[in-house]
Design an enzyme around this catalytic site. Structure first.
Site, PDB file in Angstrom:
ATOM      1  N   GLY A 173      34.792  53.925  -6.968  1.00 24.77           N
ATOM      2  CA  GLY A 173      33.396  54.201  -6.672  1.00 24.77           C
ATOM      3  C   GLY A 173      32.525  54.405  -7.895  1.00 24.77           C
ATOM      4  CD  GLU A 208      30.923  43.477  -3.456  1.00 23.75           C
ATOM      5  OE1 GLU A 208      32.049  43.317  -3.923  1.00 23.75           O
ATOM      6  OE2 GLU A 208      30.575  44.493  -2.815  1.00 23.75           O
ATOM      7  CE1 TYR A 210      25.485  49.780   0.319  1.00 22.41           C
ATOM      8  CE2 TYR A 210      23.291  50.260  -0.486  1.00 22.41           C
ATOM      9  CZ  TYR A 210      24.509  50.696  -0.015  1.00 22.41           C
ATOM     10  OH  TYR A 210      24.748  52.032   0.100  1.00 22.41           O
ATOM     11  CG  HIS A 216      35.707  52.313   2.713  1.00 24.70           C
ATOM     12  ND1 HIS A 216      35.447  51.901   1.423  1.00 24.70           N
ATOM     13  CD2 HIS A 216      37.041  52.516   2.768  1.00 24.70           C
ATOM     14  CE1 HIS A 216      36.576  51.873   0.735  1.00 24.70           C
ATOM     15  NE2 HIS A 216      37.555  52.240   1.529  1.00 24.70           N
ATOM     16  CE  LYS A 245      37.800  55.297  -0.326  1.00 28.28           C
ATOM     17  NZ  LYS A 245      39.098  54.723  -0.720  1.00 28.28           N
ATOM     18  CD  GLU A 283      38.828  50.720  -1.524  1.00 26.83           C
ATOM     19  OE1 GLU A 283      39.130  51.919  -1.650  1.00 26.83           O
ATOM     20  OE2 GLU A 283      37.853  50.198  -2.118  1.00 26.83           O
ATOM     21  NE  ARG A 300      43.467  54.095  -7.768  1.00 28.71           N
ATOM     22  CZ  ARG A 300      42.660  54.450  -6.755  1.00 28.71           C
ATOM     23  NH1 ARG A 300      43.134  55.191  -5.785  1.00 28.71           N
ATOM     24  NH2 ARG A 300      41.404  54.070  -6.709  1.00 28.71           N
TER      25      ARG A 300
END
Lengths: 514, 170
Positions: A173, A208, A210, A216, A245, A283, A300
């Site tokens: 983020g 990108e 929006y 999400h 988050k 994601e 990860r």
């Protein structure tokens, strides 16, 4: 398919190149697996729980992470000195650094994570987009790396505003800017590029579209070196503040079994396209019409991995260790059987009544929730000094319930039990969110918080009045609250002070009293 | 016969007037912001925990004192409180009602990333003044009220401790 035949390399001693709750999480799995453990710590973390928990612990530098937790030479030194044969990077720090994974391999250490090539490919968000496009995975409309403002403007005109400027080397983020109009675009490109260079050592940015409103939704994957790739279902992480988050849950109210199947298939295809191994997260953004778009792959273990663990009954760190040792995963897609509902709240040292500014200080009292269906992954203990050097996550409260309503009720109950004196936390904000009717109805999106921040501010005075009443009554009654430090000058008199000193010693006599 | 005593309690940026009237049954009638409630407060014995009953609803509160203030945890909300002899300038308001120069201080340790105003600038309430990086986040320090920047004490790159002066408003 990996080119080399898989090699089994049992892990006997593992170094955790991280701190805080995630270091403890990994150490716990090692303890259960009979793997000897090595912790590393900075000068600010001498007394940390992960240092106390591990079989051995090594100082790797001063408090700033650039000189300690991000120092590859210092970490490899500690690995060599301790005789560790494997390294787990946790999340953050060097966990998505292909150079570190390669350096571990060069030093003969098993890196508990994907191969360096997969980290490189997926870590470059623009390259990853290209690879995913080739694999037939739907993408958010966007660009490759952009340096020319004219090209950026052309994309903005075609896709429509708002657009996002994102760091090509970024993640978590950070380094994201929202651009609402064409005239802000050139400035945003420059700023984002500068921020990206500072944060990730790579000035590359891309654009990108929006999408709004959007959820999400991410898929947890696990891949071994024997050709098995499994999708462990989704997590919905729409509750975000400044792209961080705050609350995560699984399953998502917006995902039907049919959609879940398609999203898992896309995530598995993404993993295969990158020749992935280990734990990863693909994601996606999910729009109102149940269309999903690839966002990025986090190479990860995620902060919110316990949500999936509670839902599926699997231990993802144990799976990571098996896969890293070259063993087969031991289960297939058909064996994944999610049950009930899981919810996580991230408890951070931030003042919710003051723009979420970091709250620093010494923890005076930490009483963590427990009871049915509640798990707390935390680095808290009485006396912990919350310092400005690292991120503000103090604890994760994760609950399981038979359904969403029970999970929310349990979380509400667990947060009521959470007592922390000494630093302000976002717990009041979590309580407000859990009580919000739109959250309870599952009517959430990534812009949910923007709409509720103001109401939260207005609702905050009831507790303030009770605090003022308590302070006045304490003064009125001559009751003496415990003072901060034993021996410190205090108007409370010797009796109160010694009571505090006794309580303090008792709480600190065993480190599990947290 | 009842004896009424008024306390001025500072909570965060506000100073609140709390009036206490003892009752015969050892409870207290407490008035704050025009609302009166029946209160009892019982210590649990560990020097940190108290049971606060307000209008029949009982809840634990947690208290710890240091030299300047009393920290109180109420329903997960942590407040820094202090008893003050007199209400602050402007009475029950916050600093926004004050007059005279106001020195803004760093609310936490960190590194100055950006200074968004210059000496002599007029700023409105809520205007961003300084960007302070702490815990890997950029935090905007905003103006608590309108005023002119009289002195500017920080420059980008500077490392600050909590309480270090940032700037002074007229």
């Amino acid at each position: 398919m990996p080119a080399d035949p898989p090699v089994t390399r049992p892990i006997k001693k593992l170094l955790v190149a991280n701190r805080g709750e995630i270091a403890l999480r990994v150490l716990r799995a090692c303890r259960e697996e009979g793997i000897a453990t090595v912790a590393v710590y900075s000068e600010a973390d001498r007394d940390a729980l992960h240092v106390r928990y591990a079989d051995e612990a090594y100082l790797i530098g001063p408090a700033p992470s650039s000189e300690s937790y991000l120092s590859i030479p210092n970490l490899l030194d500690a690995a060599r000195t301790s005789g560790a044969d494997a390294v787990h990077p946790g999340y953050g720090f060097l966990s998505e650094n292909a150079g570190f994974a390669q350096a571990c391999a060069n030093a003969g250490l098993v890196f508990v994570g994907p191969p360096p090539a997969a980290i490189s490919l997926l870590g470059d968000k623009a390259m990853a987009r290209r690879a995913m496009k080739q694999a037939g995975i739907p993408l958010v409309p966007g660009t490759d790396r952009v340096t020319d403002p004219e090209a950026a403007l052309a994309f903005g005109a075609e896709a429509g505003y708002p657009v996002l400027v994102k760091a090509a080397g970024g993640g978590g983020g950070r380094g994201i800017r929202v651009v609402a109009t064409p005239d802000e675009l050139a400035g945003a490109l420059q700023q984002a590029s500068q921020e990206a260079l500072q944060a990730f050592g790579d000035a590359g940015v891309y654009l990108e579209k929006y999408l709004l409103p959007v959820r999400h939704v991410e898929i947890q994957i696990m891949a071994d070196s024997h050709g098995t790739v499994v999708g462990l279902g989704e997590r919905e992480c729409s509750i975000q503040r400044r792209h961080q988050k705050i609350i995560e849950e699984a399953p998502s109210v917006a995902v039907s079994p049919e959609l879940r199947g398609r999203m898992i298939a896309a995530a598995v295809a993404a993993a295969r396209a990158a020749d992935y191994r280990g734990a990863g997260t693909v994601e996606f953004l999910l729009d109102r019409d149940s269309r999903f778009y690839f966002l990025e792959v986090n190479t990860r273990l995620q902060v919110e991995h316990p949500v999936t663990e509670l839902l599926t009954g699997r231990d993802l760190v144990r799976d990571q260790l098996r896969v890293a040792a070259g063993q087969p995963l031991g289960y297939t897609q058909d064996d994944v059987s999610p049950r009930g509902w899981a919810l996580e709240c991230r408890i951070t040292a931030e003042d919710p009544h003051n723009s979420f500014l970091p709250s620093l200080g010494r923890v005076r009292l930490a009483q963590l929730p427990s009871g049915p269906g509640v798990r707390v992954d935390s680095s808290l203990y009485d006396g912990l000094e919350v310092s400005p050097y690292y991120d503000s996550l103090l604890a994760k409260v994760i609950v399981w319930g038979e359904d969403r309503a029970q999970a929310i009720a349990r979380m509400r109950r667990a947060l009521d039990e959470f007592v922390l004196l000494g630093v302000k936390t976002n717990i009041p904000f979590h309580r407000y969110l859990l009580d919000h009717q739109d959250f309870q109805a599952g009517a959430i999106s990534t812009s949910f918080l923007e709409g509720v921040m103001e109401d939260f501010g207005k609702a905050a005075t009831a507790n303030r009045d009770l605090a003022a009443i308590t302070a006045a009554v304490l003064a009125h009654s001559g009751l003496s609250p415990a003072s901060a430090a034993p021996g410190q000058a205090s108007a409370d008199g010797p009796a109160a002070r010694s009571a505090w000193a006794t309580a303090y010693r008792m709480r600190n006599s065993g480190y599990w009293k947290v | 016969m009842s004896l009424e005593i008024t306390y001025h309690i500072q909570v965060a940026d506000d100073t609140l007037e709390v009036t206490i009237t003892p009752e015969a049954d050892d409870s207290l009638l407490v008035t704050i912001n025009g609302t009166t409630r029946r209160i009892t407060l019982i210590p649990a014995g560990d020097g940190l925990t108290y049971f606060l009953t307000a209008d029949g609803i009982r809840r634990p509160v947690y208290a710890a004192a240091d030299a300047q203030s009393l920290e109180l945890l109420v329903a997960g909300d942590l407040f820094s409180t202090a008893r003050v002899a007199e209400p602050g300038p402007g009475g029950q308001g916050s600093v926004s009602a004050g007059s005279g120069p106001l020195t803004l201080k760093a609310p936490m340790p960190g590194v100055v990333k950006d200074v968004l105003v210059a000496q002599g600038d007029h700023v409105e309430q809520g205007a961003p003044l300084v960007v302070l990086e702490a815990m890997k986040m950029n935090n905007q320090i905003r103006s608590p009220r309108a005023g002119s920047v009289v002195t500017l004490a920080v420059t980008p790159g500077q490392r600050l401790n909590r309480g270090d002066a940032l700037l002074t408003l007229s």
